[in-house]
Design a protein around this motif. Structure first.
Motif, mmCIF file in Angstrom:
data_model
loop_
_atom_site.group_PDB
_atom_site.id
_atom_site.type_symbol
_atom_site.label_atom_id
_atom_site.label_comp_id
_atom_site.label_asym_id
_atom_site.label_seq_id
_atom_site.Cartn_x
_atom_site.Cartn_y
_atom_site.Cartn_z
ATOM 1 N N ARG A 146 -1.051 0.549 4.750
ATOM 2 C CA ARG A 146 -2.359 -0.084 4.588
ATOM 3 C C ARG A 146 -2.431 -1.398 5.362
ATOM 4 O O ARG A 146 -3.469 -1.738 5.941
ATOM 5 C CB ARG A 146 -2.653 -0.306 3.100
ATOM 6 N N ASP A 165 6.025 1.699 -1.868
ATOM 7 C CA ASP A 165 5.834 0.621 -0.886
ATOM 8 C C ASP A 165 5.354 1.133 0.464
ATOM 9 O O ASP A 165 4.692 0.399 1.203
ATOM 10 C CB ASP A 165 7.141 -0.153 -0.689
ATOM 11 N N TRP A 221 3.070 -9.992 -8.780
ATOM 12 C CA TRP A 221 3.798 -8.727 -8.882
ATOM 13 C C TRP A 221 4.844 -8.752 -9.993
ATOM 14 O O TRP A 221 5.565 -7.773 -10.200
ATOM 15 C CB TRP A 221 4.500 -8.434 -7.552
ATOM 16 N N TRP A 230 1.754 0.692 0.902
ATOM 17 C CA TRP A 230 1.339 -0.686 1.135
ATOM 18 C C TRP A 230 1.561 -1.091 2.592
ATOM 19 O O TRP A 230 0.709 -1.750 3.211
ATOM 20 C CB TRP A 230 2.087 -1.630 0.198
ATOM 21 N N GLU A 234 -5.955 -6.145 -2.250
ATOM 22 C CA GLU A 234 -5.230 -6.382 -3.499
ATOM 23 C C GLU A 234 -5.765 -5.481 -4.600
ATOM 24 O O GLU A 234 -6.872 -4.945 -4.507
ATOM 25 C CB GLU A 234 -5.331 -7.855 -3.920
ATOM 26 N N ASN A 280 -1.291 -7.369 -1.011
ATOM 27 C CA ASN A 280 -0.418 -6.886 0.065
ATOM 28 C C ASN A 280 0.195 -8.026 0.867
ATOM 29 O O ASN A 280 1.012 -7.783 1.766
ATOM 30 C CB ASN A 280 -1.150 -5.893 0.974
ATOM 31 N N HIS A 309 -1.907 -7.559 -7.656
ATOM 32 C CA HIS A 309 -0.938 -7.113 -6.661
ATOM 33 C C HIS A 309 -1.583 -7.227 -5.283
ATOM 34 O O HIS A 309 -2.491 -6.476 -4.942
ATOM 35 C CB HIS A 309 -0.505 -5.674 -6.926
#
Length: 382
Positions: A64, A58, A257, A61, A73, A84, A82
């Motif tokens: 980012r 994580d 997710w 993420w 994604e 963000n 998935h």
């Protein structure tokens, strides 16, 4: 003068810091031990502890989001997406802020935020336990939170420490009748993790009970109640607007997710499947014992008549952690904010002589440090 101003007057703040100092020292010592063992293990394994703490799972993420904003994604081979948008914004906002005013990268800024937040979380846990059970129990509560098997997450660029700090201090404010402070902190918690709803619920229930008893609602209480859900509601509504799916936009993002609330069916099936082999059966039995321990600690908290806001908050955190679908290896990490579960243990430990409690905590701290290093070099916290 507002309730927040009263809490932050220098004499009282200084007294509170001196009172919490032993808990913070113990907490910092335990976490330093965990980092030292991780560094030694990393040197032997040829892996960078810095990378393990800032640039995996994580934390990538969050970094980012801090660097590029939302909208990124990943589409997996099975077609699931998935995005963000699943990650709430307060941690990446703070990463961006710290990076802007310092030479730190976003990843390192996230680590600094987590370390500082973990100290505030330990102080908040101490404050709650001290208020309810006394100073010795408060010190033990902060120490036990530090020595949890997954305590290494508290030192990672994750959002658990930040959320726990905001939740603990919001609950403490509720216990002290500081409604505006509680509402503001709850709103920030709602910008940190979806489980911020547990803090909001605790405030609302506490306010409802007080209104029922006193047959009136003080203006500050009303303001705190109104402030509490603004953070989470604002982000969820923004995601719905961003995706074009309205109120269900965030739920759709989480569904991508594989997350969702199924009352524990997927987790129960996961545990049941473990009993198809002998090694798996041992793991399944361990999971059952772990869940039983969580439930038992909650029941003990009820029997010890923990304040209602703590019981409401803990019950929702536990329910969301155990009864949601998703990656099951993350459930121990998701239970980290449920610190009131540790209060019965803290009370029991506080009754021992200092030398005995120190011996117990020292042994568990060493075991936790070794396990944390082993965990991060293996499957780790997804």
């Amino acid at each position: 003068m507002t309730d927040l101003d009263q809490r932050l007057t220098p004499p009282r703040a200084g007294h509170a810091l001196r009172r919490a100092a032993p808990a913070l020292l113990v907490y910092a010592g335990v976490r330093a031990l965990g980092l030292a063992v991780l560094a030694i293990w990393g040197a032997a394994a040829g892996k960078s502890p810095h990378t393990l703490l800032t640039a995996r799972w994580d934390s990538l993420w969050y970094t980012r989001v801090a660097e590029h904003g939302y909208g990124w994604e990943v589409t997996l081979p099975d077609g699931s997406v998935h995005s963000n948008l699943a990650f709430f914004p307060l941690l990446p906002w703070l990463e961006r802020l710290v990076s802007a005013i310092s030479p730190l990268s976003y990843a390192d800024a996230g680590l600094v935020v987590s370390w500082v937040a973990s100290l505030f979380a330990a102080a908040g846990i101490f404050a709650v336990a001290d208020h309810v059970y006394g100073r010795r129990a408060g010190i033990c509560a902060a120490a036990i939170w530090a020595v949890l098997p997954v305590g290494i997450v508290q030192s990672m660029a994750y959002s658990e420490s930040l959320f726990t700090a905001l939740a603990a201090w919001s609950l403490y404010a509720v216990l002290r009748g500081r409604w505006v402070t509680a509402g503001l902190l709850a709103s920030c918690a709602g910008l940190t993790r979806p489980v911020g709803a547990a803090v909001v619920a605790a405030i609302w229930v506490a306010a409802a009970v007080q209104v029922y008893r006193e047959r009136r609602a003080a203006p500050r209480m009303v303001l705190g109640v109104l402030l509490a859900p603004l953070g989470a509601a604002g982000y969820v509504l923004w995601v719905g607007h961003r995706t074009g799916d309205g109120l269900f936009g965030y739920l759709d993002v989480q569904a991508g997710w594989g997350n969702g609330f199924d009352f524990g069916y997927a987790f129960a099936r996961f545990v049941g499947e473990k009993f198809t082999s002998l090694p798996g059966a041992l793991a399944g039995l361990g999971l059952i014992v772990g869940v039983a321990l969580v439930i038992w600690l909650y029941v003990v908290g009820v029997r010890q008549r923990q304040p209602l806001p703590l019981l409401v908050y803990t019950g929702i955190v536990v329910a969301l952690a155990l009864c949601a679908a998703g990656y099951f290896g993350s459930k121990p990490r998701l239970l980290l904010p449920a610190f009131p579960l540790l209060l019965p243990l803290a009370v029991a430990l506080a009754r021992l002589r200092t030398s005995r409690s120190a011996l117990v905590l020292g042994g568990v701290a060493l075991a936790s440090a070794v396990y944390g290093a082993f965990w991060l070099h293996g499957s780790g916290p997804p």
